[in-house]
Design a protein around this motif. Structure first.
Motif, short mmCIF file in Angstrom:
data_model
loop_
_atom_site.label_atom_id
_atom_site.label_comp_id
_atom_site.label_asym_id
_atom_site.label_seq_id
_atom_site.Cartn_x
_atom_site.Cartn_y
_atom_site.Cartn_z
N GLY A 132 40.25 -0.21 44.07
CA GLY A 132 40.49 0.74 42.99
C GLY A 132 39.93 0.24 41.67
O GLY A 132 39.28 0.98 40.92
N GLU A 133 40.16 -1.03 41.39
CA GLU A 133 39.71 -1.62 40.13
C GLU A 133 38.19 -1.71 40.05
O GLU A 133 37.57 -1.26 39.08
CB GLU A 133 40.32 -3.01 39.97
CG GLU A 133 39.91 -3.71 38.68
CD GLU A 133 40.57 -5.07 38.53
OE1 GLU A 133 40.02 -5.90 37.78
OE2 GLU A 133 41.62 -5.30 39.16
N LYS A 134 37.57 -2.26 41.09
CA LYS A 134 36.13 -2.50 41.03
C LYS A 134 35.31 -1.21 41.09
O LYS A 134 34.29 -1.08 40.42
CB LYS A 134 35.71 -3.46 42.13
CG LYS A 134 36.26 -4.87 41.91
CD LYS A 134 35.75 -5.86 42.95
CE LYS A 134 36.31 -7.25 42.68
NZ LYS A 134 35.85 -8.24 43.70
N LEU A 159 43.39 2.25 36.97
CA LEU A 159 43.90 2.29 35.60
C LEU A 159 43.76 0.94 34.92
O LEU A 159 43.43 0.86 33.73
CB LEU A 159 45.35 2.74 35.60
CG LEU A 159 45.60 4.21 35.99
CD1 LEU A 159 47.08 4.45 36.25
CD2 LEU A 159 45.09 5.14 34.90
N ASN A 160 44.00 -0.13 35.67
CA ASN A 160 43.85 -1.48 35.11
C ASN A 160 42.43 -1.73 34.63
O ASN A 160 42.21 -2.48 33.67
CB ASN A 160 44.22 -2.55 36.16
CG ASN A 160 45.71 -2.58 36.47
OD1 ASN A 160 46.51 -2.01 35.74
ND2 ASN A 160 46.07 -3.23 37.56
N ALA A 161 41.46 -1.10 35.29
CA ALA A 161 40.06 -1.27 34.92
C ALA A 161 39.62 -0.30 33.84
O ALA A 161 38.46 -0.32 33.42
CB ALA A 161 39.18 -1.09 36.16
N GLY A 162 40.54 0.56 33.38
CA GLY A 162 40.19 1.54 32.36
C GLY A 162 39.39 2.70 32.92
O GLY A 162 38.70 3.40 32.18
N GLU A 278 31.56 -4.45 46.43
CA GLU A 278 30.14 -4.57 46.07
C GLU A 278 29.24 -4.03 47.17
O GLU A 278 28.26 -3.31 46.91
CB GLU A 278 29.80 -6.04 45.77
CG GLU A 278 30.45 -6.60 44.53
CD GLU A 278 31.91 -7.00 44.72
OE1 GLU A 278 32.59 -7.29 43.72
OE2 GLU A 278 32.39 -7.02 45.88
N ASP A 279 29.57 -4.35 48.42
CA ASP A 279 28.79 -3.87 49.55
C ASP A 279 28.87 -2.34 49.64
O ASP A 279 27.86 -1.67 49.90
CB ASP A 279 29.33 -4.49 50.84
CG ASP A 279 28.56 -4.05 52.07
OD1 ASP A 279 27.45 -4.57 52.29
OD2 ASP A 279 29.06 -3.17 52.81
#
Length: 359
Positions: A132-134, A159-162, A278-279
């Motif tokens: 979710g973050e990445k 949400l943590n990642a904005g 990333e993959d």
């Protein structure tokens, strides 16, 4: 628009029948005032459906309910509105109307549905947070059901990642379900949106959730299943995604875990394997953001024996006895290093003397 609101809320007519009748008569106002004999002559509705429509005309509180939407800042978006999501228009049996608090997903932004078990493992929760973050950090909207476990973790990661994330509910958008997600619910309204096809005030009934799942997959480009039993709502979402022509990816886990069996079944049937965010983004043709590249290259330098303890702790819980055997450290030194790592946020004690890696 009040007639459209009235028409959308009629029970006893499915979405496709509502859409077809609306296409013929052009407006919901025309449907409201059409005579029963003419309605019968159209040959679209069954006798039971005609009676349901006639009964709906006798409702006395439509205006009050419509005004309530405005009071609660709930947007009403029928199928024929220009605001209606393009992705949903292309699925079988799209919702006739949507109720929204906050915003709808941007149709120009890639979107991923992230779903999984409510009673998830720490491994599943950690992976949901990470994906979710990445993904959100790199401009991908996260679509989920705001449920306990995987759904909530993935949306909290976004949400943590904005980033942008949207909760698709199996009840009215004025109801927070589950109740313990009140904070997440409020954050979604501020930084994304909560969406439902159920009228405001509708309780979270079991029959609403399978239908809700088609909206989760319908609003996304791909569906990620993080943890799931062989029979679960997450697999219903995956099946609906495939029917909608969407790609499905699943996270592998221990073969002994009941919560990985559904994912393994999907992989055996041809679903993509989630190896890393990333993959996945490379497969989607999305370039990793500069900030993420910099973060990926940053590695915490830990002193030995701190580094030794950290390297032995994994995503699955390990007890003190197992860690002592692997590190060969004296119990008092092992405990000291674990406490230091926990204070730094690198490990977490999830039950008495059992630890997991947090980064």
């Amino acid at each position: 628009m009040i007639y459209e609101y009235w028409y959308a809320g009629i029970s006893g007519l499915n979405c496709m029948k509502k859409k077809k009748l609306r296409e013929i008569l052009k407006t919901a106002e025309m449907i409201y005032y059409i005579e029963e004999i003419k309605l019968t002559e159209l040959g679209i509705l069954t006798d039971r459906e005609i009676q349901a429509l006639i009964k709906a005309k006798k409702q006395q509180d439509i205006k009050e309910k419509w005004e309530m939407l405005e009071e609660k800042n709930i947007r009403f978006i029928p199928y024929f509105s220009e605001e209606y999501p393009v992705r949903l228009k292309n699925i079988p049996a799209p919702p006739y109307a949507l109720y929204v608090r906050g915003r709808l997903p941007d149709s120009d932004r890639p979107a991923a549905a992230l779903v999984g078990a409510r009673n998830c493992t720490h491994y599943g929760e950690r992976m949901a947070l990470e994906y979710g973050e990445k993904l959100a950090e790199n401009g991908i909207s996260i679509i989920s059901g705001m449920a306990r476990g995987i759904d909530g973790a993935g949306q909290r990661g976004a949400l943590n990642a904005g980033g942008m994330t949207y909760g698709i509910l199996g009840c009215g958008v004025d109801i927070c379900y589950p109740g313990e997600h009140r904070g997440l619910y409020q954050d979604l309204i501020k930084k994304g949106g909560v969406i439902s096809e159920q009228s405001p005030g509708s309780p979270p009934l079991a029959r609403y959730f399978p239908a809700r799942n088609r909206i989760i997959s319908g609003m996304a480009d791909i569906v990620l299943v993080i943890e799931a039993k062989e029979k679960s709502g997450s697999l219903i979402t995956a099946d609906q995604a495939l029917e909608q022509g969407k790609e499905v990816y699943a996270l592998p886990g221990p073969v002994t875990s009941l919560l990985s069996q559904g994912c393994h079944r999907l992989i055996a049937q041809g679903a993509g394997i989630l190896l890393s965010p990333e993959d996945l983004m490379e497969t989607m043709g999305i370039c990793l953001s500069k900030s993420r590249q910099n973060k990926s290259s940053e590695k915490k330098v830990l002193e030995s024996p701190e580094n030794m303890v950290y390297s032995c702790v994994g995503l699955f819980p390990k007890g003190l006895q197992e860690l002592a055997q692997e590190t060969k450290l004296a119990p008092e030194i092992l405990m000291e290093e674990l406490i230091t790592l926990e204070l730094q946020g690198f490990v977490k004690e999830i039950s008495k003397n059992y630890y997991v890696k947090m980064r």
